[in-house]
Design an enzyme around this catalytic site. Structure first.
Site, PDB file in Angstrom:
ATOM      1  CD  GLU A 241      -1.825  -2.378   1.491  1.00  0.00           C
ATOM      2  OE1 GLU A 241      -0.646  -2.681   1.801  1.00  0.00           O
ATOM      3  OE2 GLU A 241      -2.764  -3.206   1.517  1.00  0.00           O
TER       4      GLU A 241
ATOM      5  CG  MET B 176      22.452  12.438   3.883  1.00  0.00           C
ATOM      6  SD  MET B 176      23.607  13.558   3.059  1.00  0.00           S
ATOM      7  CE  MET B 176      22.609  14.187   1.710  1.00  0.00           C
TER       8      MET B 176
ATOM      9  CG  PHE C 106     -10.207  -9.855  10.658  1.00  0.00           C
ATOM     10  CD1 PHE C 106      -8.974 -10.231  11.174  1.00  0.00           C
ATOM     11  CD2 PHE C 106     -10.394  -9.912   9.288  1.00  0.00           C
ATOM     12  CE1 PHE C 106      -7.950 -10.651  10.345  1.00  0.00           C
ATOM     13  CE2 PHE C 106      -9.375 -10.333   8.450  1.00  0.00           C
ATOM     14  CZ  PHE C 106      -8.149 -10.705   8.978  1.00  0.00           C
ATOM     15  CD  GLN C 107      -7.753  -7.521   7.073  1.00  0.00           C
ATOM     16  OE1 GLN C 107      -8.620  -7.261   6.255  1.00  0.00           O
ATOM     17  NE2 GLN C 107      -6.571  -8.038   6.726  1.00  0.00           N
TER      18      GLN C 107
ATOM     19  CE  LYS D 220     -17.530  -7.071   3.214  1.00  0.00           C
ATOM     20  NZ  LYS D 220     -16.863  -8.303   3.607  1.00  0.00           N
TER      21      LYS D 220
END
Lengths: 163, 596
Positions: B79, B503, B141-142, B191
């Protein structure tokens, strides 16, 4: 560092309050008092935030508040005359011997007794921040059990002649 | 389908030629799923491509997108890659980049990408799945509080409460992402809301009451600015990412060239002024040129446009530009006066302010000032030592510049290579640099370049997209090479491979007595060319100076998929000049200490 009272007109969305609170915590600004309630227009809330900081910080607070999408209007009331009130409920210990004395103090401050029990009195006091502080310090020697305060609410003063 | 230009802003400015966002006519529909309405609204808003990964909470939406072949969905590997890709896409097109991810880990994985877009003011709309409304707060969940997590790194966040508000919420999200100082907006989509049924009506004008950016500058302040510019003896134009719109960049050129005002820019502003013009000073700040930094310190007037006096630009604030008055033009009033006191503040869109300002300025030749600057440039040019048999990273960038004729979209990761691109690439056009300037996100380069390449595929005037990354950052997101290969995206990735987190190694060398704790990658690095081949890309290697030119040319010819070039450069090359952290701009160092 001067104290500023900032009035914020905001849309009543689920995210408005945490966004404003998060702005203060995330950028390290101080909140001395914050209060929020429905405004004159349905769906809108007016929030009164008392904060302090140097000129630069206050300017940033105003500008950052303005950037929040739900914020419709930001007014720094400190720049003009305004009226300010705060409400405090003070539950103070009271015995038969102290009850009268407490009631005298309440009368002097034009406060109200709104609950009574054998051991306590609950006092409702409305006024400017200083007045609320004053009555609380007068009541403190009797034994304060609990305090609930609204935080300050403020509006711009319209009639300048009276001051 | 007929396309037309958007006119969504309540205070609509004159139409801008760079705005490619089009409104597409989409047929109304009745009793549709929320998902259907969402996709139709995306199409209505001119969205051609989205980036993202499916998941349980958005499975319904996923299913619906399958019925809209006109919506191109690039399936990324992570993502974070999806958001960087949408960000890269947005930066080169000016259109809103769109991301679709699922709830929970899908949303948390996108956080770094959102913060990157936020810091660099890039218009991205992130659509996140969410558990059904009635389960929110149950630790389902999630489930994660996406709006809460992203609140400090977004312009705004919406939680959809009903299917009926899908279309207007999306229209608002797009408006907010683009208007004023652009930035990311999250739309959290439970959802059940996506499954509920509602009607779709083609878009109406959207008014967002609390967000009406000021487009036009205050006339009085503009005339004060013109006065100061006209009488300045030692003016400098200091420009940033806010002038990357081509029409704004054009007016910056006019302001500079007509009035002989030297120009420097931030990392984000590179390309807005042509680097081959005599008035160009180079980038300023921590790794800016000697001339640019000295010009700031000796200026009597700084005209800042679309820049925000970031700490990497100003050095120690107390000694920054001690003799300069400052005119500051920015669309975000909160950056004006935030770090440095400003004499003439102008809140407005750079283009519209310059339209009003440029004609008011009295031209001058600034001969003495330009001579003084030329002297700094002569004595302290950007330079590096050439060593036989060793590939110098600066040389690689120079050669990239020559081969692409300064016409490429240069995407970088974060670190030394990023500064070498900024210093040595000869930018000619605005919207040519895509880099994580504000957040400094390692791993940005590859996915952002992929998004920029998708945009080129949609464009009539495709430009080559070149990603220059380090070996450290490359490994953070190089899985997106697989994505680029899957979609035949001709991204050119040059891995400036010095075997170090360079760096940080440089700072360790200069400020920590050469104690290279945890910065060495050599020995544990994979063979990047082989990795590329395994991922379905072309893999090339440069290990000698004489290979630089031919291999770059070979890589640039690949047009059917990604190519990764492992450029094995000198391990301990440093970026100079450098203003050490906490030093003033004129306290630049040009040579290494310790170790040498």
């Amino acid at each position: 560092m001067a104290q500023h009272t900032i009035s914020v007109l905001v849309e009543q969305t689920f995210d408005a309050l945490p966004r404003i609170a998060g702005l203060f915590s995330g950028r390290g600004y101080q909140i001395d008092s914050i209060s929020v309630g429905e405004a004159e227009e349905p769906g809108m809330a007016r929030m009164t935030i008392v904060t302090h900081g140097d000129e630069k910080i206050i300017e940033q607070i105003n500008k950052q508040l303005n950037k929040i999408v739900d914020v419709v209007k930001v007014t720094d009331l400190t720049e003009e005359p305004f009226v300010e009130r705060e409400l405090a409920l003070v539950k103070v210990s009271a015995t038969q011997s102290t009850r009268n004395e407490i009631m005298q103090i309440v009368n002097i401050f034009r406060a109200k007794i709104i609950d009574i029990s054998p051991k306590t009195l609950t006092v409702e006091c409305t006024g400017g921040h200083a007045k609320v502080q004053a009555i609380i310090s007068m009541l403190r020697p009797f034994g304060i059990r609990e305090i609930a305060r609204t935080g300050r609410v403020a509006l711009k003063r319209e009639f300048r002649g009276e001051t | 389908m007929s396309a037309e230009i958007a006119t969504r802003m309540p205070e609509a400015p004159a139409r801008e030629p760079s705005r490619k966002t089009r409104r597409v006519k989409v047929e109304p529909g009745y009793d549709l799923k929320g998902s259907d309405v969402l996709v139709r609204t995306l199409l209505e808003l001119g969205v051609e491509t989205i980036f993202g990964i499916p998941g349980g909470a958005i499975i319904d939406l996923c299913d619906v997108t399958g019925r809209y072949p006109e919506l191109n969905w690039i399936l990324t590997k992570h993502e974070q890659g999806a958001v960087h890709a949408a960000d890269g896409y947005a930066r080169v097109t000016g259109k809103v980049g769109v991301v679709l991810v699922t709830s929970g880990p899908g949303a948390t994985n996108s956080v770094t990408g959102i913060a990157t877009a936020f810091m660099d003011s890039s218009p991205v709309v992130v659509l996140t799945g969410q558990v059904p409304l009635r389960m929110i707060g149950n630790e389902a969940f999630q489930e994660v509080d996406t709006i809460g997590i992203t609140r400090p790194i977004t312009k705004h966040g919406f939680l959809l409460k009903s299917a009926g508000e899908v279309a207007d919420t999306l229209r608002k999200a797009f408006y907010i992402a683009r208007a004023g100082r652009p930035g990311p907006v999250v739309v959290d989509m439970p959802k059940d809301v996506l499954a509920d049924r509602t009607d779709y009506e083609p878009g109406e004008e959207i008014v967002v009451r609390g967000y009406k950016p000021k487009i036009f500058g205050h006339a009085h302040q503009i005339s004060r600015a013109a006065e100061r510019i006209s009488r300045a003896k030692r003016p400098v134009l200091y420009i940033g990412g806010g002038v990357q719109k081509p029409e704004a960049a054009e007016l910056v050129r006019r302001l500079a060239i007509d009035n002989n005002i030297p120009v420097t820019s931030t990392l984000m502003g590179l390309g807005a002024f042509p680097t081959d013009h005599p008035l160009w000073l180079g980038m300023l700040g921590m790794h800016g040129t000697w001339a640019a930094n000295m010009a700031m310190q000796h200026a009597d007037l700084i005209i800042a446009i679309g820049a925000r006096f970031d700490d990497r630009v100003t050095g120690r604030l107390e000694e920054f530009a001690p003799n300069a008055e400052i005119v500051h033009i920015d669309i975000d009033s909160s950056v004006i006066g935030k770090n440095v006191p400003v004499d003439v503040p102008i809140v407005g869109d750079a283009y519209h302010v310059l339209v009003d300002l440029v004609p008011l300025v009295q031209p001058a030749d600034h001969k003495e000032w330009l001579e003084e600057i030329a002297e700094w440039q002569r004595k302290h040019p950007l330079r590096y030592r050439r060593e036989p048999g060793v590939v110098k990273p600066q040389y690689v960038v120079e050669q990239l510049s020559e081969v692409t004729d300064g016409d490429a979209i240069m995407v970088t990761d974060v670190g030394q290579h990023q500064m070498w691109v900024a210093q040595y690439y000869r930018f000619k056009h605005p919207k040519s640099i895509v880099t994580s300037g504000g957040l400094g996100t390692m791993g940005f380069g590859v996915p952002a370049a992929m998004g920029a390449t998708v945009a080129q595929k949609e464009s009539e005037h495709a430009r080559p997209v070149v990603a220059v990354v380090g070996d450290g950052g490359f490994q953070m997101t190089f899985a997106e090479i697989i994505t680029a290969a899957a979609y035949n995206l001709p991204v050119k990735v040059f891995v400036i491979n010095n075997g170090y987190l360079g760096m940080v190694r440089q700072w360790q060398q200069l400020f920590y007595s050469c104690r290279y704790v945890k910065t060495a990658l050599y020995g544990a690095n994979p063979d990047f060319a082989k990795v590329a081949e395994a991922f379905g890309a072309r893999g090339l290697v440069i290990s000698k100076p004489e290979e630089v030119r031919p291999v770059i040319e070979e890589a640039m010819k690949v047009d059917d998929g990604p190519v990764v070039v492992d450029v094995r450069v000198r391990a301990d090359e440093n970026v100079f000049p450098m203003v050490p952290a906490g030093a003033a701009l004129h306290e630049m160092i040009e040579e290494e200490s310790c170790g040498e």
